[in-house]
Scaffold this motif. Structure first.
Motif, short mmCIF file in Angstrom:
data_model
loop_
_atom_site.label_atom_id
_atom_site.label_comp_id
_atom_site.label_asym_id
_atom_site.label_seq_id
_atom_site.Cartn_x
_atom_site.Cartn_y
_atom_site.Cartn_z
N LEU A 185 0.88 -1.18 0.00
CA LEU A 185 0.00 0.00 0.00
C LEU A 185 0.90 1.21 0.00
CD1 LEU A 185 -2.76 -0.86 2.67
CD2 LEU A 185 -2.59 -1.59 0.30
N LYS A 186 0.89 1.97 -1.10
CA LYS A 186 1.79 3.11 -1.17
C LYS A 186 1.02 4.41 -1.25
CE LYS A 186 2.25 3.57 -6.09
NZ LYS A 186 3.06 3.74 -7.25
N ILE A 213 0.29 6.62 1.06
CA ILE A 213 -0.60 6.94 2.19
C ILE A 213 -0.20 8.32 2.69
CG2 ILE A 213 -1.24 6.30 4.57
CD1 ILE A 213 -0.49 3.38 3.81
N THR A 249 0.35 -3.80 -6.03
CA THR A 249 0.54 -2.49 -5.40
C THR A 249 -0.78 -1.75 -5.43
OG1 THR A 249 2.81 -2.41 -6.16
CG2 THR A 249 1.84 -0.33 -5.53
N HIS A 250 -1.10 -1.11 -4.33
CA HIS A 250 -2.33 -0.32 -4.27
C HIS A 250 -1.95 1.12 -3.97
CE1 HIS A 250 -6.74 0.07 -3.56
NE2 HIS A 250 -6.34 1.10 -2.83
N ASP A 251 -2.35 2.04 -4.85
CA ASP A 251 -2.05 3.46 -4.64
C ASP A 251 -3.15 4.08 -3.76
OD1 ASP A 251 -1.65 6.18 -4.72
OD2 ASP A 251 -1.19 6.24 -6.87
N CYS A 252 -2.79 4.53 -2.58
CA CYS A 252 -3.78 5.06 -1.62
C CYS A 252 -4.11 6.53 -1.87
CB CYS A 252 -3.29 4.84 -0.19
SG CYS A 252 -3.05 3.09 0.18
N ALA A 278 -4.75 6.58 6.58
CA ALA A 278 -4.94 5.16 6.93
C ALA A 278 -4.98 5.03 8.44
CB ALA A 278 -3.79 4.32 6.37
N LEU A 331 -8.92 3.10 4.72
CA LEU A 331 -8.50 4.35 4.08
C LEU A 331 -9.66 5.33 4.15
CD1 LEU A 331 -6.69 2.98 0.89
CD2 LEU A 331 -5.65 3.83 3.00
N LYS A 369 -12.14 2.91 1.77
CA LYS A 369 -11.77 1.54 1.42
C LYS A 369 -11.42 0.77 2.68
CE LYS A 369 -10.25 2.39 -3.25
NZ LYS A 369 -9.12 2.66 -4.13
N PHE A 381 -9.63 -2.82 4.16
CA PHE A 381 -8.85 -4.04 3.95
C PHE A 381 -9.02 -4.94 5.18
CE2 PHE A 381 -6.88 -0.92 1.27
CZ PHE A 381 -6.40 -1.62 0.17
N LEU A 394 -8.58 -6.26 -0.02
CA LEU A 394 -9.51 -5.16 -0.23
C LEU A 394 -10.93 -5.74 -0.35
CD1 LEU A 394 -10.04 -2.15 -0.89
CD2 LEU A 394 -9.70 -2.73 -3.28
#
Ligand code: ZN
Length: 406
Positions: free
Chosen positions: A5-6, A8, A55-58, A63, A375, A395, A397, A402
């Protein structure tokens, strides 16, 4: 499976081994999740170089840990909006109860409802929790009040054990005295002790046993008997106490080594001290005070100043608190109980995990913990209780996955 998770914008989390209300904030953070657990939590620029499967772009969001609701009554058949309407046209709660309303009506309708229908109702209710950022709840039985119907309620919860919302089940057969035992309460208490508790424990249907200790419901002596039987059967303990009148429930919770005692609107100073000594968590339910139109909120400031650990819960139930929103509880605790944004975040995460004996696994974003994370459409955790009647969760998790349908 390694998920990054990037981006943030800010990560806000309490820590397991710090003081109970300190919140650690990391700007421009990243989180690495492996096999459902956090393995890296820190600044994105310090992230160790490695390969990620996903990879998930936050997108700069806030968070926090997944929220934990340590006191709910979700296993009911019918909602009671008609009673709410009656209350608002001047009919008193005792008149409603005398004409068969209140908890007695919930017992009647639950008994008439098959388990499969209860499961369907629970799924809808569970999705509502997830949408509001809650990833774990404690869930009580207590509208069955017969061996068969209490078991049915706990089995309905058990059927959803693989659902994304994690559930900690509690047996609350001592929620009330059912109508058919009004004139023979001792026989009902024996049924709880001799039949219900052994069945629940043997079939592993609940982790906790709870009881409603209040004037005209269960007294201290009855509670001691029921909870001692539950403890001997291997169940952990929690109690509803001091909600409407002052009693000695806090002392009993301390004496029996309960994990948590709840409501506490009328707790005495002595009760506070005894619970702190015995390390019982103070689980406070401002939603019930608010929705019943009462004005006596639990003395949170005094509890915190003396060193007590406070968790906040919704008390979600069809009579006195029809909400699944922990962010709303955070607002109420700030406005009416003198708590601040750090304290209320800890109260719905790490301290709520303590209230459920899950703080080794849940309640903070730290390496080794289960990857439950929310998020938010918010720049900081102060933003969450500041907004009320709105949902800022974007969002969710759970165990590193997710949740896209809720
Ligand atoms: Zn309750």
């Amino acid at each position: 499976m390694r998920l990054l998770l990037k981006n943030i914008g800010r990560l806000a989390t309490p820590l397991s081994d710090e003081e109970p209300y300190r919140v650690k904030v990391i700007e421009n953070a990243a989180v690495l999740i492996e096999d459902g657990n956090f393995t890296y939590v820190g600044a994105e620029k310090s992230l160790p170089s490695a390969q990620f499967d996903q990879t998930h772009d936050c997108q700069g969001c806030l968070a926090t840990p997944g929220l934990i609701d340590p006191h709910t009554h979700p296993v009911f058949a019918a909602t009671r909006e008609k009673e709410f309407h009656l209350r608002n046209t001047g009919v008193s709660y005792s008149e409603i109860a005398a004409s068969g309303g209140g908890i007695r009506s919930s017992v009647r309708t639950l008994r008439q409802t098959p388990k499969e229908i209860l499961v369907q109702l629970l799924i809808k209710r569970f999705d509502g929790f997830l949408r509001l950022g809650t990833t774990t709840i404690e869930a009580k039985s207590g509208y069955g009040l017969s061996l068969e119907d209490e078991i049915k309620s706990l089995e309905a919860l058990q059927e959803l054990r693989n659902y994304p919302l994690e559930v900690v089940p509690t047996f609350l057969g001592a929620h009330e005295i059912p109508d058919e035992y009004r004139n023979k309460r001792e026989a009902y208490i024996e049924l709880v002790i001799d039949k219900m508790i052994p069945t629940v424990a043997e079939r592993n249907l609940a982790e906790f046993c709870d009881i409603f200790v209040e004037k005209n419901v269960y007294n201290i002596e009855e509670a001691r008997r029921i909870l001692t039987a539950a403890k001997n059967a291997g169940l952990k303990l929690r109690l509803h106490i001091d909600q409407l009148t002052a009693g000695r429930g806090a002392e009993l919770a301390a004496e029996l080594g309960a994990v948590s005692a709840e409501h506490l609107d009328f707790i005495s100073d002595k009760g506070i001290d005894r619970m702190i000594e015995a390390e019982v968590v103070f689980t406070l339910l401002p939603g019930a005070v608010f929705f019943l139109g009462h004005d006596k909120y639990p003395p949170a400031r005094k509890i915190i100043d003396r060193g007590g650990v406070i968790a906040l819960a919704t008390d979600f139930n069809p009579g006195s608190s029809m909400t699944r929103s922990l962010p709303l509880m955070m607002t109420l605790a700030c406005v009416f109980m003198g708590m601040n944004a750090d304290e209320v975040l800890a109260a719905v995460t790490i301290n709520a995990a303590k209230s459920l004996n899950r703080d080794d696994k849940l309640g903070s974003i730290e390496p080794g913990k289960q990857a439950d994370l929310v998020l938010w459409d918010a720049p900081s955790h102060h933003y969450i209780p500041y907004h009320y009647g709105e949902n800022m969760a974007l969002k969710v998790f759970k165990k590193g996955k997710l949740i896209d349908e809720m």
